[in-house]
Write a protein that holds these residues in place. Structure first.
Motif, mmCIF file in Angstrom:
data_model
loop_
_atom_site.group_PDB
_atom_site.id
_atom_site.type_symbol
_atom_site.label_atom_id
_atom_site.label_comp_id
_atom_site.label_asym_id
_atom_site.label_seq_id
_atom_site.Cartn_x
_atom_site.Cartn_y
_atom_site.Cartn_z
ATOM 1 N N ASP A 1 0.830 -1.208 0.000
ATOM 2 C CA ASP A 1 0.000 0.000 0.000
ATOM 3 C C ASP A 1 0.862 1.254 0.000
ATOM 4 N N SER B 1 1.860 6.678 -6.864
ATOM 5 C CA SER B 1 0.858 7.658 -7.264
ATOM 6 C C SER B 1 1.394 9.079 -7.111
ATOM 7 N N ASP C 1 -4.213 7.526 -9.966
ATOM 8 C CA ASP C 1 -4.736 6.498 -9.066
ATOM 9 C C ASP C 1 -4.412 5.111 -9.639
ATOM 10 N N SER D 1 -5.528 2.323 -8.968
ATOM 11 C CA SER D 1 -6.715 1.483 -9.108
ATOM 12 C C SER D 1 -7.615 1.922 -10.257
ATOM 13 N N SER D 2 -7.243 3.013 -10.936
ATOM 14 C CA SER D 2 -8.090 3.525 -12.018
ATOM 15 C C SER D 2 -7.989 2.668 -13.276
ATOM 16 N N VAL E 1 -7.130 -1.408 -14.576
ATOM 17 C CA VAL E 1 -6.857 -2.800 -14.213
ATOM 18 C C VAL E 1 -5.440 -3.181 -14.616
ATOM 19 N N ARG F 1 -2.894 -1.485 -12.279
ATOM 20 C CA ARG F 1 -2.951 -2.117 -10.955
ATOM 21 C C ARG F 1 -2.276 -3.486 -10.981
ATOM 22 N N ARG G 1 1.401 -4.564 -9.095
ATOM 23 C CA ARG G 1 1.473 -5.710 -8.185
ATOM 24 C C ARG G 1 2.604 -6.644 -8.590
#
Length: 237
Positions: A21, A28, A35, A37-38, A40, A43, A47
């Motif tokens: 996190d 960011s 963002d 998470s904006s 896929v 994100r 990861r």
């Protein structure tokens, strides 16, 4: 894409590695508030980078070492870009690996909290070297020099314009275009793969690949300039 390193004070004592996190939050911040998470894809990619970078931090591998390795791997890909053979297939693998390492070096710096001014500069220079090496791979495979030069110039203008926009205080310059680092890596890897899969037509494949690459570079630069123009108009003078 925008460099994943930033300026921070040096610490003499060992520091706690950043959690995922915290890594995402730092990413960011360094990418002008995008963002994670904006998207896929973004994100998922972050990861993967965190998963691969964290063990290197625990093993005390420096971000600088990863940066240098990425450039060396890109150089090795050029050496393997031999038309008329299947060697470009291995070059494509190395191109993809170089692109992955380019993201991992920033991940190592952020997770290990080792960001620095020198790291920021080194990462930027290394990225441009890798960009040029990717184009050298296409030229080695038989792409025409004028097309290769056109892509190189457009790519450098793209990065220069974004850097100058940041220096000029234009807000929200972290928006993505179609010609960011991932696009450059993918285009070079696909070109090498096709040239290696069909050695007899490697020159034609390279020409088509660099032509598509040139189109993407021009579109990306145009997209960036229009975006910066709109944002510059909103910047108080």
């Amino acid at each position: 894409m925008v460099s994943q390193r930033s300026v921070s004070s040096q610490r003499d004592s060992p520091v706690r590695p950043a959690t995922r996190d915290e890594y995402l939050s730092t990413w960011s911040t360094l990418h002008n508030g995008i963002d994670p998470s904006s998207s896929v894809l973004v994100r998922w990619w972050l990861r993967v980078v965190y998963t691969l970078s964290a063990p290197l931090v625990r093993a005390s591998v420096s971000a600088h070492a990863v940066t240098f390795t990425a450039v060396l791997v890109a150089g090795a890909a050029v050496a393997l870009s031999r038309p008329g053979t299947s060697a470009p297939l291995l070059a494509a693998v190395l191109i993809a690996l170089s692109g992955l390492l380019d993201s991992i070096d920033g991940g190592v710096a952020m997770i290990g909290r080792s960001q620095s001014q020198w790291g920021y500069l080194l990462d930027t220079v290394a990225d441009r070297c890798s960009d040029l090496l990717l184009l050298a791979s296409g030229f080695a495979l038989g792409a025409p020099m004028p097309l290769v030069v056109a892509v190189g110039v457009t790519t450098l203008l793209h990065e220069m314009a974004r850097a100058r926009a940041v220096g000029a205080g234009i807000p929200d310059v972290g928006f993505l275009t179609v010609w960011e680092r991932p696009s450059r890596v993918i285009a070079a890897a696909v070109t090498a793969t096709v040239a290696g899969a069909a050695p007899a037509s490697a020159g034609t494949s390279a020409t088509i690949g660099i032509s598509v690459t040139c189109t993407l570079a021009v579109l990306g630069f145009t997209q960036l300039m229009f975006g910066l123009h709109r944002r510059a108009d909103r910047t108080p003078r």
